[in-house]
Enzyme design. Structure first.
Site, short mmCIF file in Angstrom:
data_model
loop_
_atom_site.label_atom_id
_atom_site.label_comp_id
_atom_site.label_asym_id
_atom_site.label_seq_id
_atom_site.Cartn_x
_atom_site.Cartn_y
_atom_site.Cartn_z
N GLY A 12 0.77 -1.24 0.00
CA GLY A 12 0.00 0.00 0.00
C GLY A 12 0.80 1.28 0.00
O GLY A 12 0.28 2.33 0.40
N ASN A 102 -5.57 2.68 -13.45
CA ASN A 102 -4.54 1.79 -12.91
C ASN A 102 -3.16 2.39 -13.18
O ASN A 102 -2.97 3.12 -14.15
CB ASN A 102 -4.63 0.42 -13.61
CG ASN A 102 -3.63 -0.57 -13.06
OD1 ASN A 102 -3.46 -0.71 -11.86
ND2 ASN A 102 -2.96 -1.28 -13.96
N HIS A 104 0.61 0.95 -13.97
CA HIS A 104 1.31 -0.28 -14.34
C HIS A 104 2.82 0.00 -14.36
O HIS A 104 3.24 1.04 -14.87
CB HIS A 104 0.85 -0.76 -15.73
CG HIS A 104 1.45 -2.07 -16.11
ND1 HIS A 104 1.00 -3.26 -15.59
CD2 HIS A 104 2.48 -2.38 -16.94
CE1 HIS A 104 1.73 -4.25 -16.09
NE2 HIS A 104 2.63 -3.74 -16.92
#
Length: 189
Positions: A12, A102, A104
């Site tokens: 996280g 997202n 990546h």
């Protein structure tokens, strides 16, 4: 105030960075962290920063509307995948079109797709003697890592770099760019 929900599967650090970044924002805040890993460190990071954090299982995510209903209640303006390792269900994508983003750890379309995450990506970059790599922030669609690119940042890969060296460079790019790109998505000027 724009509302952000983060999905994460691991430690996280990206989620924590985003939460801290938006704590001082007048325009947006991270209101919730969701994870598919009940032992993920992201749960502790979120709770330590006073952000709601919940875990769910695969049935709640893919076979029922449990996670979808959590999102409907939370009413996010943007859903961020920050190290989230499961494919996102189309039923959620349909309810939140162009609202799922997202990060990546490679320059897509290289090193994307099922199984290409974290150290798997960095090991492949080193094994293929790439001279550069980077991050791609993109919209999420029904296929792994195939959504429209929003932003890319690059870094050099030296012949002497290990996968761990590459991981450190990627992490630095994520910390620097991800919050600002999310901010621009929420408040384009």
């Amino acid at each position: 105030m724009k509302r952000i929900v983060i999905f994460a599967s691991g430690s996280g650090t990206n989620a924590e960075n985003l939460i801290k970044f938006f704590q001082s924002s007048d325009n947006a805040s991270v209101i919730q962290v969701l994870t598919n890993n009940p032992r993920a460190k992201v749960l502790d990071r979120a709770k330590n920063l006073n952000v709601s954090a919940l875990s769910f299982n695969k049935i709640a995510f893919t076979k029922t509307d449990d996670v979808l209903n959590i999102l409907k209640t939370s009413k996010p303006d943007l859903i961020i995948l920050a190290g989230f390792l499961w494919k996102f269900p189309e039923v959620i994508l349909d309810q939140f079109p162009n609202k799922v983003v997202n990060v990546h750890p490679a320059l897509l379309p290289k090193y994307g797709g099922k199984g290409m995450y974290g150290m798997h990506v960095h090991e492949a970059v080193v094994a293929n003697h790439e001279v550069e790599t980077g991050i791609t922030i993109h919209y999420v669609n029904e296929n792994y890592d195939e959504g429209a690119t929003i932003f890319q940042a690059k870094c050099d890969v030296k012949p002497s770099d290990t996968a761990e060296d590459v991981a450190a460079k990627i992490h630095q790019l994520e910390m620097e760019h991800f919050p600002r790109v999310v901010e621009r998505i929420l408040d384009p000027k």
